[in-house]
Design an enzyme around this catalytic site. Structure first.
Site, PDB file in Angstrom:
ATOM      1  N   LYS A  18       0.836  -1.207   0.000  1.00  8.70           N
ATOM      2  CA  LYS A  18       0.000   0.000   0.000  1.00  8.70           C
ATOM      3  C   LYS A  18       0.873   1.261   0.000  1.00  8.70           C
ATOM      4  O   LYS A  18       1.987   1.237   0.509  1.00  8.70           O
ATOM      5  CB  LYS A  18      -0.889   0.011   1.242  1.00  8.70           C
ATOM      6  N   THR A  40      -6.934   9.437   9.407  1.00  8.94           N
ATOM      7  CA  THR A  40      -6.600   8.242   8.628  1.00  8.94           C
ATOM      8  C   THR A  40      -6.412   7.020   9.531  1.00  8.94           C
ATOM      9  O   THR A  40      -5.792   6.039   9.135  1.00  8.94           O
ATOM     10  CB  THR A  40      -5.313   8.465   7.809  1.00  8.94           C
ATOM     11  N   GLY A  67      -6.877   3.647  10.932  1.00 11.25           N
ATOM     12  CA  GLY A  67      -7.566   2.429  10.507  1.00 11.25           C
ATOM     13  C   GLY A  67      -7.673   2.231   9.001  1.00 11.25           C
ATOM     14  O   GLY A  67      -8.376   1.332   8.542  1.00 11.25           O
ATOM     15  N   THR A  68      -6.926   3.032   8.229  1.00 12.82           N
ATOM     16  CA  THR A  68      -7.019   2.878   6.762  1.00 12.82           C
ATOM     17  C   THR A  68      -6.557   1.496   6.306  1.00 12.82           C
ATOM     18  O   THR A  68      -7.156   0.899   5.408  1.00 12.82           O
ATOM     19  CB  THR A  68      -6.191   3.953   6.030  1.00 12.82           C
ATOM     20  N   GLY A  69      -5.488   0.996   6.931  1.00 15.87           N
ATOM     21  CA  GLY A  69      -4.950  -0.310   6.514  1.00 15.87           C
ATOM     22  C   GLY A  69      -5.928  -1.436   6.812  1.00 15.87           C
ATOM     23  O   GLY A  69      -6.142  -2.336   5.978  1.00 15.87           O
ATOM     24  N   CYS A  70      -6.543  -1.398   7.997  1.00 14.32           N
ATOM     25  CA  CYS A  70      -7.524  -2.433   8.378  1.00 14.32           C
ATOM     26  C   CYS A  70      -8.702  -2.394   7.409  1.00 14.32           C
ATOM     27  O   CYS A  70      -9.177  -3.438   6.925  1.00 14.32           O
ATOM     28  CB  CYS A  70      -8.056  -2.196   9.789  1.00 14.32           C
TER      29      CYS A  70
HETATM   30  N1  LIG Z   1      -3.961  10.510   2.991  1.00  9.03           N
HETATM   31  C1  LIG Z   1      -4.407   9.587   2.152  1.00  9.03           C
HETATM   32  N2  LIG Z   1      -5.074   9.927   1.039  1.00  9.03           N
HETATM   33  C2  LIG Z   1      -5.554   8.999   0.172  1.00  9.03           C
HETATM   34  N3  LIG Z   1      -5.389   7.668   0.361  1.00  9.03           N
HETATM   35  C3  LIG Z   1      -4.705   7.269   1.450  1.00  9.03           C
HETATM   36  C4  LIG Z   1      -4.181   8.180   2.411  1.00  9.03           C
HETATM   37  N4  LIG Z   1      -3.569   7.476   3.403  1.00  9.03           N
HETATM   38  C5  LIG Z   1      -3.713   6.177   3.083  1.00  9.03           C
HETATM   39  N5  LIG Z   1      -4.380   6.039   1.909  1.00  9.03           N
HETATM   40  C6  LIG Z   1      -4.779   4.769   1.288  1.00  9.03           C
HETATM   41  O1  LIG Z   1      -5.268   3.945   2.336  1.00  9.03           O
HETATM   42  C7  LIG Z   1      -4.884   2.595   2.132  1.00  9.03           C
HETATM   43  C8  LIG Z   1      -4.074   2.098   3.332  1.00  9.03           C
HETATM   44  O2  LIG Z   1      -2.762   2.547   3.166  1.00  9.03           O
HETATM   45  P1  LIG Z   1      -1.661   2.773   4.286  1.00  9.03           P
HETATM   46  O3  LIG Z   1      -1.928   4.072   4.976  1.00  9.03           O
HETATM   47  O4  LIG Z   1      -0.332   2.637   3.609  1.00  9.03           O
HETATM   48  O5  LIG Z   1      -1.921   1.577   5.293  1.00  9.03           O
HETATM   49  P2  LIG Z   1      -1.651   1.455   6.874  1.00  9.03           P
HETATM   50  O6  LIG Z   1      -2.833   2.070   7.572  1.00  9.03           O
HETATM   51  O7  LIG Z   1      -1.545  -0.024   7.061  1.00  9.03           O
HETATM   52  O8  LIG Z   1      -0.372   2.188   7.173  1.00  9.03           O
HETATM   53  C9  LIG Z   1      -4.152   2.575   0.784  1.00  9.03           C
HETATM   54  O9  LIG Z   1      -5.062   2.287  -0.241  1.00  9.03           O
HETATM   55  C10 LIG Z   1      -3.616   4.003   0.678  1.00  9.03           C
HETATM   56  O10 LIG Z   1      -3.366   4.359  -0.665  1.00  9.03           O
HETATM   57  C1  LIG Z   2      -6.546  -3.235  17.247  1.00  9.01           C
HETATM   58  C2  LIG Z   2      -5.804  -2.559  16.154  1.00  9.01           C
HETATM   59  N1  LIG Z   2      -5.489  -3.256  15.042  1.00  9.01           N
HETATM   60  C3  LIG Z   2      -4.800  -2.658  14.038  1.00  9.01           C
HETATM   61  C4  LIG Z   2      -4.406  -1.346  14.150  1.00  9.01           C
HETATM   62  C5  LIG Z   2      -3.617  -0.690  13.061  1.00  9.01           C
HETATM   63  O1  LIG Z   2      -4.502  -0.280  12.124  1.00  9.01           O
HETATM   64  P1  LIG Z   2      -4.134   0.478  10.791  1.00  9.01           P
HETATM   65  O2  LIG Z   2      -5.238   0.269   9.851  1.00  9.01           O
HETATM   66  O3  LIG Z   2      -2.763   0.111  10.340  1.00  9.01           O
HETATM   67  O4  LIG Z   2      -4.219   1.952  11.265  1.00  9.01           O
HETATM   68  P2  LIG Z   2      -3.296   2.852  12.133  1.00  9.01           P
HETATM   69  O5  LIG Z   2      -3.095   2.358  13.511  1.00  9.01           O
HETATM   70  O6  LIG Z   2      -2.011   2.855  11.357  1.00  9.01           O
HETATM   71  O7  LIG Z   2      -4.053   4.118  12.129  1.00  9.01           O
HETATM   72  C6  LIG Z   2      -4.764  -0.647  15.306  1.00  9.01           C
HETATM   73  N2  LIG Z   2      -4.410   0.639  15.476  1.00  9.01           N
HETATM   74  N3  LIG Z   2      -5.446  -1.279  16.303  1.00  9.01           N
END
Ligand SMILES: Nc1ncnc2c1ncn2[C@@H]1O[C@H](COP(=O)(O)OP(=O)(O)O)[C@@H](O)[C@H]1O
Ligand SMILES: Cc1ncc(COP(=O)(O)OP(=O)(O)O)c(N)n1
Length: 271
Positions: free
Chosen positions: A175, A207, A209-212
């Site tokens: 991602k 943002t 929880g975007t990854g989840c």
């Molecule tokens: N600020 C943002 N604007 C648009 N898309 C975003 C933004 N931040 C994350 N994304 C999208 O959200 C999804 C999760 O990405 P990411 O943030 O790398 O994951 P994680 O939460 O695991 O760190 C991906 O599809 C990424 O392109």
């Molecule tokens: C209980 C729990 N699981 C996973 C995460 C991490 O989630 P993620 O979508 O990577 O978002 P951020 O923590 O990076 O905002 C979490 N925080 N808690």
């Protein structure tokens, strides 16, 4: 009507933006029946993670057996697994119940910096979990940790995706949320070729929880029988809408808006 089901095996986020709560909301929005096995309870809000309480192996096993022995599932999504014992248990249950569509979000560190996976568990993730993964969805720092590679360019990201494929994941999505510029690229590798999806960065604090959410959307689509490429496109759109129509809850990194995608779909159908 027969409804697809999906099971999330992950940690609970009391703030409702990530973890089990984000996964179940995403399943529901994509019209998939959601089920859960909780691996750890976190005390969390938009300001960070304030406590982590792993569940006992017995409690996790009972939850997985409760689903496996009665309800079954069309897809599994794993999130926070916390330690190597939990990883090995989850892998043994995936094999025991023959669960086929397994989406592995290799959650390691929350955005605020708290560890959601112990360092000792990285080995188990690579050795046991990746080989049962239909797809693994790391962000850039997670892909670096799993491969030992430095990822600065798209070319280096492709090398990391190939390395994760070699470790056994049938598909790899790296991602782009941690991209250093404002054009975000999410990259899919299926062992044969690459698919790149682009979006502009949305400038917001919200943002969490975007990854989840992204990985849960992939699991929901796979549960409904959609292809990996379709799932990838829908997940990217789902999370983009969720960030764009953010909710401004809490005073720190707020959650995303899980109903924004459906609202947009409804508007498109009506107009
Ligand atoms: N600020 C943002 N604007 C648009 N898309 C975003 C933004 N931040 C994350 N994304 C999208 O959200 C999804 C999760 O990405 P990411 O943030 O790398 O994951 P994680 O939460 O695991 O760190 C991906 O599809 C990424 O392109
Ligand atoms: C209980 C729990 N699981 C996973 C995460 C991490 O989630 P993620 O979508 O990577 O978002 P951020 O923590 O990076 O905002 C979490 N925080 N808690």
């Amino acid at each position: 009507m027969k409804r697809a089901k999906a099971l999330t095996i992950a940690g609970s986020d009391s703030g409702g933006g990530a973890g089990i709560q984000a996964d179940l909301k995403t399943f529901q929005e994509l019209k998939v029946f959601g089920m859960s096995a909780i691996t750890a309870v976190t005390a969390q809000n938009t300001l960070g993670v304030h406590g982590v309480y792993p569940m006992s192996l017995e409690a996790i096993e009972q939850q997985l057996d409760a689903i496996g022995l009665d309800m079954g599932t069309e897809a599994v999504k794993t999130g926070m697994l916390f330690n190597s014992e939990i990883i090995e248990l989850v892998v043994s249950k995936v094999k025991q119940y023959g669960w086929q569509q397994v989406v592995v979000d290799p959650v390691m560190i929350a955005k605020g910096g708290s560890a959601l996976l112990q360092q000792e568990a990285v080995f188990a993730m690579k050795k046991y979990l990746l080989p049962v993964a239909t797809v693994i969805t790391p962000n850039i720092p997670e892909a670096e940790e799993l491969t030992g590679l430095n990822i600065k360019s798209l070319a280096e990201r492709k090398l990391a995706a190939e390395a994760l494929f070699e470790l056994g994941a049938k598909n790899v999505i790296i991602k782009g949320g941690h991209d250093t510029d404002d054009n975000l690229t999410d990259l899919l590798f299926d062992g044969k070729g690459f698919v790149e999806l682009y979006s502009k960065r949305i400038f917001t604090e919200n943002t969490h929880g975007t990854g989840c959410t992204f990985a849960a959307a992939i699991a929901a689509c796979l549960a409904k029988g959609q292809t990996m490429e379709e799932a990838f496109q829908i997940a990217k759109e789902f999370v983009y809408c969720a960030i764009q129509k953010d909710l401004h809850i809490g005073s720190g990194h707020g959650p995303t808006n899980h109903w924004a995608y459906q609202e947009q779909q409804n508007r498109t159908v009506r107009s």
